[in-house]
Design a protein around this motif. Structure first.
Motif: not given
Length: 343
Positions: A326-333, A289-302, A279-285
């Protein structure tokens, strides 16, 4: 059958002990991370506030800042009805001020936030937005509309009407956001992506942040039909990605184990990567990376896995991307979209 609310989560010592059955060292511990979507609240089971969140944050990954996503916490008890949600911005400002003191470590928790307004106010949302900005100490970046709805009663619907994104009042309200350089976070199921596409076309000057990887539905009519769900989700996401004013949060997908009732223990980062990778690889493709950003969704996903396992899973999924990507995905975007200081 009544669908289960996604706002439930497993807290307390028993669940923490269950999560501790899997321990992992952080992969690439120097990679800066902006956790672009988390909550803080006082609910049963135990509350999840700054102390609890910091216990998850301080597990090896380099989380430099976080973005608070509204969850109807700490609304005002009195005053005009439309102003009651401003209490959440006041609450977030307090949490952020504690973090900014430096007494709790280097992570800047709640450096930006997304709040809630009654979008049925239409073009009259301006005063409420102003109140949020003032109450948040300038951290307020926009509004979240939780419009997840499905006709199948076994699937949790956050709202009772399935056409919320098409309402003229909402269109007028979000146009005000665009005029103020604010963003719209939006939570819809993949079966509603056509509405999100139409909204993006209708308000091209508005940055829309689609939540939770487009929220593929795997229950109800898709139960036992994962390949069909993936195909339908990918078709909708392909069209959504053509709208350059749409950004995508990656994460908040289901995993095999839900809570400490599973005697086999919680998932590992390999489990996360295997379950979420396609799912994530397809979404990034599709979005880049410049329009994707990661989330934890905590505490729900805890409920599903620990914080270090979650981010290790994300890092394994993206291992073959370049350092800049990777810098874009994890913090830059996230830093750019949410206008974080220094971003």
């Amino acid at each position: 059958m009544t669908a289960e609310s996604p706002f439930d989560y497993s807290g307390g010592e028993a669940h923490t002990d269950w999560l501790a059955l899997v321990t992992e060292e952080a992969i690439d511990p120097e990679l800066p991370i902006v956790d672009a979507h988390h909550h803080l609240w006082v609910r049963e089971p135990p509350p999840y506030l700054l102390r609890e969140y910091l216990a998850d944050l301080n597990t090896g990954h380099n989380v430099v800042a976080t973005v608070y996503a509204e969850c109807r916490s700490m609304y005002r008890l009195g005053g005009p009805e439309e102003m009651k949600p401003v209490g959440e911005s006041e609450f977030v400002a307090g949490m952020a001020a504690m973090s900014d003191s430096g007494a709790f470590g280097s992570t800047r928790v709640c450096q930006a936030m997304i709040g809630w307004v009654d979008v049925m106010l239409g073009a009259d949302v301006g005063p409420v937005l102003d109140a949020h900005v003032a109450a948040s100490g300038g951290r307020f970046r926009g509004v979240r509309v939780s419009a997840a709805w499905h006709p199948d009663e076994t699937i949790f619907s956050f709202i009772e009407d399935g056409d919320r994104l098409t309402r003229p009042e909402l269109r007028a309200a979000v146009a005000v956001l665009g005029d103020r350089d604010m963003v719209l976070d939006c939570w819809v199921y993949h079966t509603q992506l056509d509405q999100l596409i139409d909204l993006a076309d209708a308000v091209p000057g508005l940055t829309i942040i689609a939540n939770h990887t487009g929220v593929p539905v795997l229950a109800g009519p898709y139960r036992g039909r994962k390949d069909d769900a993936f195909a339908d989700w990918r078709a909708g996401m392909t069209e959504l990605a053509k709208r350059t004013n749409v950004v995508l949060k990656l994460g908040a997908l289901p995993l095999r184990a839900k809570d400490n009732a599973d005697p086999t223990g919680p998932p590992t980062s390999d489990d996360v990567a295997a379950a979420w990778g396609p799912w994530i690889e397809t979404a990034i493709q599709l979005f880049g990376p410049d329009r994707c950003l990661f989330e934890s969704n905590f505490p729900v996903h805890r409920r599903w896995c620990s914080y270090p396992v979650l981010w290790n899973g994300f890092k394994k999924i993206t291992a073959y991307y370049s350092p800049d990507e990777r810098l874009a995905l994890f913090s830059g975007t996230a830093s750019r979209v949410y206008r974080l200081p220094g971003g």
